[in-house]
Design an enzyme around this catalytic site. Sequence first.
Site, short mmCIF file in Angstrom:
data_model
loop_
_atom_site.label_atom_id
_atom_site.label_comp_id
_atom_site.label_asym_id
_atom_site.label_seq_id
_atom_site.Cartn_x
_atom_site.Cartn_y
_atom_site.Cartn_z
N LYS A 1 15.28 -27.51 -89.95
CA LYS A 1 14.46 -28.01 -88.83
C LYS A 1 15.34 -28.24 -87.60
O LYS A 1 16.30 -27.49 -87.38
CB LYS A 1 13.70 -29.28 -89.26
CG LYS A 1 12.92 -29.05 -90.57
CD LYS A 1 11.96 -30.14 -90.89
CE LYS A 1 11.24 -29.82 -92.19
NZ LYS A 1 10.23 -30.79 -92.57
N GLU B 1 2.98 -26.23 -99.08
CA GLU B 1 3.57 -27.47 -98.61
C GLU B 1 2.46 -28.42 -98.15
O GLU B 1 2.00 -28.34 -97.00
CB GLU B 1 4.49 -27.21 -97.42
CG GLU B 1 5.72 -26.40 -97.76
CD GLU B 1 6.86 -26.69 -96.79
OE1 GLU B 1 7.94 -27.01 -97.26
OE2 GLU B 1 6.63 -26.63 -95.57
N ASN C 1 15.24 -25.60 -95.10
CA ASN C 1 14.70 -25.61 -93.73
C ASN C 1 15.37 -26.77 -93.00
O ASN C 1 14.98 -27.92 -93.19
CB ASN C 1 13.17 -25.78 -93.81
CG ASN C 1 12.54 -25.93 -92.45
OD1 ASN C 1 13.19 -25.73 -91.42
ND2 ASN C 1 11.26 -26.27 -92.43
N GLY D 1 8.52 -34.87 -95.92
CA GLY D 1 9.34 -35.94 -95.35
C GLY D 1 8.88 -37.35 -95.70
O GLY D 1 9.32 -38.32 -95.09
P1 PGA Z 1 10.95 -32.15 -96.78
O1 PGA Z 1 10.46 -30.94 -95.85
O2 PGA Z 1 11.68 -31.55 -97.96
O3 PGA Z 1 11.86 -32.98 -95.89
O4 PGA Z 1 9.74 -32.90 -97.21
C1 PGA Z 1 9.97 -29.76 -96.41
C2 PGA Z 1 9.55 -28.81 -95.33
O5 PGA Z 1 8.96 -29.23 -94.34
O6 PGA Z 1 9.79 -27.59 -95.43
#
Ligand code: PGA
Length: 256
Positions: free
Chosen positions: A14, A167, A12, A173
């Site tokens: 983002k 999640e 992802n 994050g």
């Molecule tokens: P992250 O994000 O791996 O940066 O923690 C995961 C997500 O939000 O899908």
Amino acid sequence: MGTIRRPLVAGNWKMNGGLEGAAALARDIAAGSSDLPCDLLVCPPAVYLNVVAGALADAGVALGGQDCHGDEGGAHTGDISAGMLADCGCGFVIVGHSERRADHGEDDAKVRLKATAAHRAGLTALICVGETGAERDAGRAQEVVASQLGGSLPDTTGSANTVIAYEPVWAIGTGRTPTPQEVQAIHHRMRALVSQSHGAAFGDQVRLLYGGSVNPGNATALMALADVDGALVGGASLKASDFLAIANNTGHFKNK
Ligand code: PGA
């Protein structure tokens, strides 16, 4: 012996990167994607879908959107329909990500409409659920996830058109993750719940991804869990070598 579920590792991206970076990242992922023990999916910003689709070429890496509208079309400024994503080569779309739920006030009913729209357009809906830190601290993680599952999965849900990602919001994050035991416990519960709601075959076959600070260092332990069928990766999916290292860590699933 249970069903063998082929793992899925989804990136992802983002709202990160630019045009050049997206193309380069897709090329690097494509170059390292042969002989992986899992399916691979990348979800770039929608405006880069075409360029990423071109860079992935025939690598066998699936393409997905990060969101779609619940309607097929019409007066929805700034939104994108599931059919438009399919037109761009997408086979998947993430719906109900906690950042959409928080930034755009999306509730379970809206997520359910989006997943329905995805199914109508022939896409696989990657439906996200997960508790906040406050909900976890209050001992409500299982209850929150159960309620989100109950509200977000449409009647059109089947194992061929739906993937579910757990999640925990507090793990996204942050570099923090639940313990493998905690992840397994909640995934096991999720599988039991969707078996009840959508049938035993669905429960047996549906892929349950874990997401939240997955990186090459913690992926082995997380991906080894009996009810974890891959990962939804944010930050670490922006570096091809890390993303591919996570994908390679799912190898032992073959023998599950
Ligand atoms: P992250 O994000 O791996 O940066 O923690 C995961 C997500 O939000 O899908």
